[in-house]
Design an enzyme around this catalytic site. Structure first.
Site, PDB file in Angstrom:
ATOM      1  N   TRP A 176     -16.707  91.790 -15.070  1.00 52.13           N
ATOM      2  CA  TRP A 176     -16.833  90.623 -15.946  1.00 52.13           C
ATOM      3  C   TRP A 176     -17.944  90.918 -16.947  1.00 52.13           C
ATOM      4  O   TRP A 176     -19.068  91.262 -16.546  1.00 52.13           O
ATOM      5  CB  TRP A 176     -17.188  89.376 -15.137  1.00 52.13           C
ATOM      6  N   ILE A 178     -19.456  90.483 -21.399  1.00 45.10           N
ATOM      7  CA  ILE A 178     -19.420  89.815 -22.700  1.00 45.10           C
ATOM      8  C   ILE A 178     -19.378  90.872 -23.798  1.00 45.10           C
ATOM      9  O   ILE A 178     -20.228  91.772 -23.823  1.00 45.10           O
ATOM     10  CB  ILE A 178     -20.668  88.930 -22.910  1.00 45.10           C
ATOM     11  N   ARG A 180     -17.800  91.061 -28.162  1.00 46.55           N
ATOM     12  CA  ARG A 180     -17.233  90.224 -29.216  1.00 46.55           C
ATOM     13  C   ARG A 180     -15.751  90.523 -29.469  1.00 46.55           C
ATOM     14  O   ARG A 180     -15.262  91.621 -29.197  1.00 46.55           O
ATOM     15  CB  ARG A 180     -18.022  90.423 -30.509  1.00 46.55           C
ATOM     16  N   GLN A 197     -19.985 101.463 -22.064  1.00 42.54           N
ATOM     17  CA  GLN A 197     -20.030 100.180 -21.388  1.00 42.54           C
ATOM     18  C   GLN A 197     -18.916 100.090 -20.341  1.00 42.54           C
ATOM     19  O   GLN A 197     -17.919 100.797 -20.404  1.00 42.54           O
ATOM     20  CB  GLN A 197     -19.931  99.043 -22.408  1.00 42.54           C
ATOM     21  N   GLU A 288     -25.212  91.077 -35.890  1.00 41.02           N
ATOM     22  CA  GLU A 288     -25.372  91.286 -34.458  1.00 41.02           C
ATOM     23  C   GLU A 288     -26.749  90.854 -33.958  1.00 41.02           C
ATOM     24  O   GLU A 288     -27.588  90.370 -34.714  1.00 41.02           O
ATOM     25  CB  GLU A 288     -25.113  92.760 -34.113  1.00 41.02           C
ATOM     26  N   LYS A 397     -28.863 102.499 -15.909  1.00 35.33           N
ATOM     27  CA  LYS A 397     -27.814 101.871 -16.718  1.00 35.33           C
ATOM     28  C   LYS A 397     -28.396 101.004 -17.833  1.00 35.33           C
ATOM     29  O   LYS A 397     -28.011 101.150 -18.990  1.00 35.33           O
ATOM     30  CB  LYS A 397     -26.869 101.061 -15.824  1.00 35.33           C
TER      31      LYS A 397
END
Length: 508
Positions: A176, A178, A180, A197, A288, A397
């Site tokens: 899960w 986030i 854009r 990512q 951004e 990470k």
């Protein structure tokens, strides 16, 4: 009140979160028509910059929400607040804390949850998000009030604070996160899938199989879920289980209509379908989290095909108008990164008490506070300690996102930018207290990484700046006194003045 009390906590339910914001006098409902073309974005941007109440937009110029109520927009869902004593109130509420919680309280709550046993989510047959369904050609994303939030953006960014759900082909890892997405056409979105990512790692697995990636995008999820969605927890860790460690209760999830992904049952709206491994479209630019936009810099990105939409009646879609601090990139992503870095440092046995991301640094500075007593017991010196610290953090990470670390002692509050600047200005000796690392990469969204002077070899450097004196690493610490109210006056004098402050005529 507009939002009645829910049976779940604010961390578990957006509706309860909004109920509590109303009670905190930190929510304003705007019922008159507002234009999604720039006006919505401009209002939210000013809200961030004035730390005003979170705006809930009920009606949009040129759009009929119809019987099902698609949809309302919540701006600045985790922005800062000007309610006295509740600056971080929306962050705190999102994690089940009282609105008066401090930055330290918030980071330590997240860090404490890392030590709790995870609770598997509970699968249910239906939920509020299944109240209305749109399938196939019933869907027209261009007919929705998707906002153009900055004048230089390449399109309408409907997704700025929703949560993507994807899984590995073998089903062992569900992520899960986030990131854009811009409206591409009536049935699709388009957005970046960065290889480093988690969503990019999983996307590559599907690409290797020659199959489009099953995908869902959830809006208005439990606030604790969106906070964890912005946290760089280790790969192959399921966010659902860590969310339960924060809330103390299993998360209820329901299956999607067109694939086998499971999403929060009380989400406000879910879009689902696949991410194409072959089809791309122009995306961006977008202002951004670093506060800059480079007009005209559109890039080809994967297409996210929407095959179904399910939603509650009158769903609330939270959005973030990214840009200059402070917005959700900083209050969610920055804080959650800081909590993960604290956990990594403590797990590595480093004498670190607290980690914080000053919002003004736009997620590019992280301040590491050390315990000077434990530091002295290590019988180390500045150079080896800062090099060890740098390798531990930059090699992790979250370290890929972080280019600059500031190390302070426990006499400096890392959540107070004034104190951090004071420590850097007075104790960080140029060159002698700076330690550079060239072996670790950086996220390309950092403006100078893409648009600055390029390194002739390797990566752009990262740096640890030690804002401590060499004597603080030695057995016999040289003590100094601070020229301030707390440092230059006896405790009894401070106590007397604090007790009589209003009698003097101050603070009334």
């Amino acid at each position: 009140m507009l939002f009645p009390e829910d049976t779940k906590s604010a961390a578990e339910s957006l509706r309860q979160f909004l109920h509590e914001l109303e009670r905190d006098n930190d929510l304003v409902t705007i019922t008159e028509d507002v234009d999604p073309h720039l006006e919505v974005g401009a209002i939210i941007r000013k809200v961030y910059e004035t730390e005003e109440k979170a705006p809930l937009f009920e009606s949009f110029t040129g759009y009929d929400r119809g019987e099902s109520g698609l949809f309302r927009i919540l701006g600045a869902p985790v922005g800062l607040s000007s309610v006295p004593g509740q600056k971080l109130g929306r962050v705190a509420r999102s994690l089940g804390l009282p609105p008066t919680a401090s930055g330290r309280d918030i980071v330590l709550k997240i860090n404490e949850a890392k030590g709790r046993a995870p609770l598997p989510s509970t699968k249910v047959s239906t939920g509020p998000v299944k109240e209305y369904k749109l399938l196939g050609d019933q869907i027209d994303l261009t007919a929705l009030p998707a906002p153009l939030v900055h004048q230089d953006d390449g399109g309408k960014f409907l997704q700025s604070f929703g949560m993507h759900v994807v899984r590995t082909p073998d089903g062992q890892w569900v992520n899960w996160s986030i990131t854009r997405n811009m409206v591409n056409d009536a049935r699709s979105l388009v957005g970046p899938v960065i290889p480093r990512q988690d969503i990019g790692v999983i996307f590559q697995m599907w690409k290797d199989r020659g199959e489009d990636m099953p995908w869902a995008l959830c809006f208005g999820v439990p606030p604790a879920a969106i906070m964890v969605g912005g946290m760089p927890i280790p790969k192959w860790t399921n966010e659902t289980e860590f969310i339960s460690a924060i809330t103390g209760k299993p998360l209820e999830v329901v299956q999607c209509e067109t694939n086998d992904l499971w999403v929060p049952a009380n989400a406000e709206m879910v879009m689902e379908g696949v991410v194409s491994i072959s089809e791309t479209a122009p995306e961006g630019p977008m202002a951004e989290y670093h506060g800059l936009v480079f007009p005209g810099a559109a890039k080809q990105c994967p297409v996210f095909k929407v095959n179904a939409i399910t939603h509650r009646k009158d769903p609330v879609v939270p959005i973030s108008v990214t840009g200059r601090a402070t917005e959700e990139s900083h209050t969610v992503w920055g804080i959650m990164q800081a909590a993960e870095v604290l956990h990594i440092c403590q797990r590595a046995g480093l004498p670190v008490k607290m980690v914080w991301n000053p919002f003004e640094s736009h997620c590019l500075w992280f301040v590491v506070q050390v315990d000077r007593t434990q530091l002295k017991d290590r019988k180390t010196q500045m150079k080896p300690f800062c090099e060890e610290l740098g390798h531990v953090i930059f090699g992790s990470k979250p370290g890929w996102y972080i280019p600059k670390l500031y190390v302070v002692g426990d006499d400096v509050d890392p959540t107070n930018l004034k104190e951090v600047i004071w420590a850097e200005a007075t104790r960080c000796q140029p060159e002698a207290n700076e330690f550079f690392f060239h072996e670790y990469g950086n996220i390309p969204l950092i403006p100078y990484v893409t648009h600055g002077v390029q390194p002739t070899t390797g990566y752009h450097r990262k740096v640890v700046r030690c804002c401590m004196f060499p004597c603080e690493f030695e057995d016999d610490i040289v003590h100094w006194n601070e020229g301030s109210f707390r440092g230059s006056f006896p405790a009894d004098v401070q106590k007397k003045i604090n007790q009589n402050w209003e009698a003097y005529g101050f603070g009334v």
